[in-house]
Design an enzyme around this catalytic site. Sequence first.
Site, PDB file in Angstrom:
ATOM      1  N   CYS A  76       0.877  -1.184   0.000  1.00 47.77           N
ATOM      2  CA  CYS A  76       0.000   0.000   0.000  1.00 47.77           C
ATOM      3  C   CYS A  76       0.907   1.224   0.000  1.00 47.77           C
ATOM      4  O   CYS A  76       1.506   1.539   1.034  1.00 47.77           O
ATOM      5  CB  CYS A  76      -0.907  -0.011   1.235  1.00 47.77           C
ATOM      6  N   HIS A 164      -1.322  -5.047 -10.361  1.00 48.94           N
ATOM      7  CA  HIS A 164      -1.916  -3.886 -11.049  1.00 48.94           C
ATOM      8  C   HIS A 164      -2.057  -4.160 -12.539  1.00 48.94           C
ATOM      9  O   HIS A 164      -1.175  -4.783 -13.144  1.00 48.94           O
ATOM     10  CB  HIS A 164      -1.034  -2.643 -10.870  1.00 48.94           C
ATOM     11  N   GLU A 214      -9.513   0.221  -6.888  1.00 43.86           N
ATOM     12  CA  GLU A 214      -8.649  -0.632  -6.079  1.00 43.86           C
ATOM     13  C   GLU A 214      -9.304  -1.971  -5.746  1.00 43.86           C
ATOM     14  O   GLU A 214     -10.472  -2.027  -5.336  1.00 43.86           O
ATOM     15  CB  GLU A 214      -8.281   0.054  -4.762  1.00 43.86           C
ATOM     16  N   GLY A 226      -0.589   2.151  -7.297  1.00 39.72           N
ATOM     17  CA  GLY A 226      -1.168   2.360  -8.641  1.00 39.72           C
ATOM     18  C   GLY A 226      -0.401   3.400  -9.423  1.00 39.72           C
ATOM     19  O   GLY A 226      -0.172   3.253 -10.632  1.00 39.72           O
TER      20      GLY A 226
HETATM   21  N1  LIG Z   1      -5.996  -2.224  -2.896  1.00 42.99           N
HETATM   22  C1  LIG Z   1      -4.578  -2.593  -2.918  1.00 42.99           C
HETATM   23  C2  LIG Z   1      -3.905  -2.249  -1.572  1.00 42.99           C
HETATM   24  C3  LIG Z   1      -3.858  -0.747  -1.301  1.00 42.99           C
HETATM   25  C4  LIG Z   1      -3.208   0.009  -2.401  1.00 42.99           C
HETATM   26  C5  LIG Z   1      -3.327   1.527  -2.335  1.00 42.99           C
HETATM   27  N2  LIG Z   1      -4.152   2.068  -1.298  1.00 42.99           N
HETATM   28  C6  LIG Z   1      -1.953   2.172  -2.358  1.00 42.99           C
HETATM   29  O1  LIG Z   1      -1.809   3.302  -1.887  1.00 42.99           O
HETATM   30  O2  LIG Z   1      -1.037   1.555  -2.931  1.00 42.99           O
HETATM   31  C7  LIG Z   1      -4.449  -4.093  -3.182  1.00 42.99           C
HETATM   32  O3  LIG Z   1      -5.393  -4.837  -2.940  1.00 42.99           O
HETATM   33  O4  LIG Z   1      -3.391  -4.508  -3.631  1.00 42.99           O
END
Ligand SMILES: N[C@H](CCC[C@H](N)C(=O)O)C(=O)O
Length: 284
Positions: A76, A164, A214, A226
């Site tokens: 994250c 991603h 997400e 991302g």
């Molecule tokens: N939803 C993402 C985790 C949080 C990513 C995002 N909040 C960031 O700042 O990188 C996943 O399931 O891989």
Amino acid sequence: MSRTFLKMNGLGNDFVVIETASQPFEPTPEAIRAIAKRGDGGIGCDQVIAIDPPRSAGASAYVRFWNADGEVAGACGNGTRCVAWLLMQPAGKDSVAFDTVAGRLSGQMAGDKRVTVDMGRPGLDWTQIPLSEEMNTERVELQVGPIDAPLVHTPVCVSMGNPHVVFFVDAPVTDAFATGTGSLVEHHPLFPQGVNVGFAHVQSRDHIRLKVWERGAGLTLACGTGACAAQVAAVRRGLTDRTATVEFESGSLVIEWREADGHVIMTGPITLEYTGKLPEKVVA
Ligand SMILES: N[C@H](CCC[C@H](N)C(=O)O)C(=O)O
């Protein structure tokens, strides 16, 4: 026992952060969902983050992430900046290292409430995303919408410790488009662990406009991993130089895919909103 938490965000992507040294935290998916729920007794956040005591030498902590749907996340980016800032405060340090399930990360101060984090090297092989079949991750055979007039197609896939898929679009997309299309792709069979879905509009060789649906959290105001994935994808496609500003509606991150060692370096703001106590009923 009620637990204290810190409510933080990175460009509006928000977190409930729990330091577990004095208050063990082994939540069920239901407990995470109850914390993350906006309203109806929840605190409300996109992700929950636990800062545990270090498990290996040289690290200041071990950090765990959960999405609002209760599932564990491997990384994250916005949350990592917030954690790095927190870990640097008490010691008055200007750099810190900590471990996550995706490996060792390091952070350093980059100004007032501004942090630079080394997010490590991206995963570019189909097995690292992962995909359910062998594919060239620089031009993935995937499209959404009518065969003869797809809404989006031929994305790039990148892992930043989490999966991603990045679609390049001819104009910034609306929230409705990102929600409708992203929610279709998130659980597509090509992504056995699900996927975060980015829609990137390249404005120039050092500027990308991005919106991310997400995995496990839906449309967020910003997504740090991302932004890293979008810049890596754009460089792979020859669309941007090695450093670019990745702009969300809520603000921007500076992402460098460093030539020398292949590491992705992310710089951006953090916000400490407030401290609070988790309601007893939320986490036994
Ligand atoms: N939803 C993402 C985790 C949080 C990513 C995002 N909040 C960031 O700042 O990188 C996943 O399931 O891989």
